[in-house]
Design a protein around this motif. Structure first.
Motif, short mmCIF file in Angstrom:
data_model
loop_
_atom_site.label_atom_id
_atom_site.label_comp_id
_atom_site.label_asym_id
_atom_site.label_seq_id
_atom_site.Cartn_x
_atom_site.Cartn_y
_atom_site.Cartn_z
N LEU A 264 0.81 -1.24 0.05
CA LEU A 264 0.16 0.10 -0.12
C LEU A 264 0.78 1.20 0.02
O LEU A 264 0.58 2.20 -0.88
CB LEU A 264 -1.00 0.01 1.28
CG LEU A 264 -1.84 1.02 1.51
CD1 LEU A 264 -2.72 1.37 0.17
CD2 LEU A 264 -2.69 1.30 2.92
N GLN A 265 1.75 1.37 0.80
CA GLN A 265 2.71 2.37 1.05
C GLN A 265 3.59 2.84 -0.24
O GLN A 265 3.48 3.84 -0.72
CB GLN A 265 3.51 2.25 2.39
CG GLN A 265 3.05 2.21 3.52
CD GLN A 265 3.71 2.11 4.54
OE1 GLN A 265 4.79 1.52 4.66
NE2 GLN A 265 3.35 2.59 5.88
N LEU B 130 -6.25 -2.76 -3.73
CA LEU B 130 -6.33 -4.25 -3.10
C LEU B 130 -5.64 -4.57 -1.93
O LEU B 130 -6.09 -5.18 -0.98
CB LEU B 130 -5.53 -5.19 -4.50
CG LEU B 130 -6.30 -5.28 -5.70
CD1 LEU B 130 -5.33 -5.84 -6.63
CD2 LEU B 130 -7.72 -5.91 -5.35
N ALA B 131 -4.54 -3.85 -1.66
CA ALA B 131 -3.71 -3.83 -0.42
C ALA B 131 -4.56 -3.23 0.50
O ALA B 131 -4.88 -3.91 1.65
CB ALA B 131 -2.43 -3.14 -0.69
N ALA B 132 -5.18 -2.20 0.05
CA ALA B 132 -6.22 -1.32 1.30
C ALA B 132 -7.40 -2.15 1.71
O ALA B 132 -7.74 -2.50 2.88
CB ALA B 132 -6.36 0.05 1.04
N TRP B 133 -7.78 -2.98 0.87
CA TRP B 133 -9.05 -3.77 1.17
C TRP B 133 -8.50 -5.16 2.03
O TRP B 133 -9.13 -5.51 2.74
CB TRP B 133 -9.54 -4.30 -0.25
CG TRP B 133 -11.12 -5.11 -0.14
CD1 TRP B 133 -10.94 -6.60 -0.13
CD2 TRP B 133 -12.15 -4.57 0.21
NE1 TRP B 133 -12.28 -6.52 -0.04
CE2 TRP B 133 -13.10 -5.77 0.22
CE3 TRP B 133 -12.63 -3.02 0.70
CZ2 TRP B 133 -14.54 -5.32 0.59
CZ3 TRP B 133 -13.79 -3.13 0.85
CH2 TRP B 133 -14.83 -4.50 1.08
N ALA C 57 2.29 5.97 -7.31
CA ALA C 57 1.07 6.69 -8.04
C ALA C 57 1.04 8.05 -7.84
O ALA C 57 1.09 8.64 -8.89
CB ALA C 57 -0.20 6.03 -7.36
N GLY C 58 1.53 8.47 -6.76
CA GLY C 58 1.72 10.00 -6.71
C GLY C 58 2.81 10.66 -7.44
O GLY C 58 2.67 11.57 -8.19
#
Length: 203
Positions: free
Chosen positions: A44-45, A89-92, A51-52
């Motif tokens: 996630l990190q 997906l990671a956050a979910w 992405a940013g």
């Protein structure tokens, strides 16, 4: 042999060992769940950061005197989308889930009258109830592991998505565009095959 006959043949030490094994297994499941959460947090990190960065770099194509060509921005946007998918997906995976502890609440035991039966019966009752929790924990862990695997491969596919997006945008002729779409399809097939071959880690 009926269940009652089997129960009579089990002594207190054996019943206690069965209970201990169930508690040990749930403790191991909890550790495995923590490991999956750690991996998901790392993905996630990293995915959010990349992405940013991709979106920020794509913004360089905006403006009257932008030095980044439009096809470069298209590639960076495609890559950012893939990283956002990986982050999702990671956050979910990290959403709140109930993991059973290696014990039952005292109220449950009292309600079932476990304080009025022999010790081995109480041990076996607890072990049987924990076995249900073990099956639920195992299913949740397997599902979380699959999500982390998908997140990992989504992040690995991001450079392919960026390359294909840039090439497709830059291609002026239809045959070239079709060629690069075929490259994208090939990248997706390779990614799916890799996911099937390697799958989720069994550790």
């Amino acid at each position: 042999m009926s269940g009652e006959e089997a129960l009579r043949k089990i002594d207190e030490a054996s019943a206690l060992e069965i209970l201990r094994q169930a508690q040990t297994l749930i403790a191991a499941q909890i550790d495995a769940s923590k490991s999956i959460d750690t991996k998901a947090t790392s993905v996630l990190q990293a995915s959010l950061s990349l992405a940013g960065a991709s979106l920020g770099a794509a913004a360089l194509a905006m403006g009257d005197k932008a030095w980044l060509p439009a096809w470069g921005a298209a590639g960076l946007l495609a890559m950012a989308i893939a990283f956002i998918l990986a982050a999702y997906l990671a956050a979910w995976t990290l959403r709140v889930t109930n993991i059973a502890a290696p014990a039952l609440r005292p109220a449950t035991l009292i309600e079932q009258g476990m304080h009025e039966v022999a010790a081995k019966q109480a041990y076996l009752f607890i072990a049987f109830e924990l076995n249900k929790a073990i099956e639920i924990n195992d299913a949740r862990s397997r599902e979380a592991g699959q999500r982390v695997t998908r997140a990992l491969y989504a992040s690995l596919a991001a450079p392919w998505a960026g390359l294909t997006g840039a090439a497709s945008f830059a291609a002026a002729a239809t045959p070239n565009l079709l060629t690069w779409l075929a490259v994208l399809a090939g990248a997706i097939i390779v990614q799916q095959l890799a996911a099937r071959v390697f799958g989720s880690s069994q550790r």
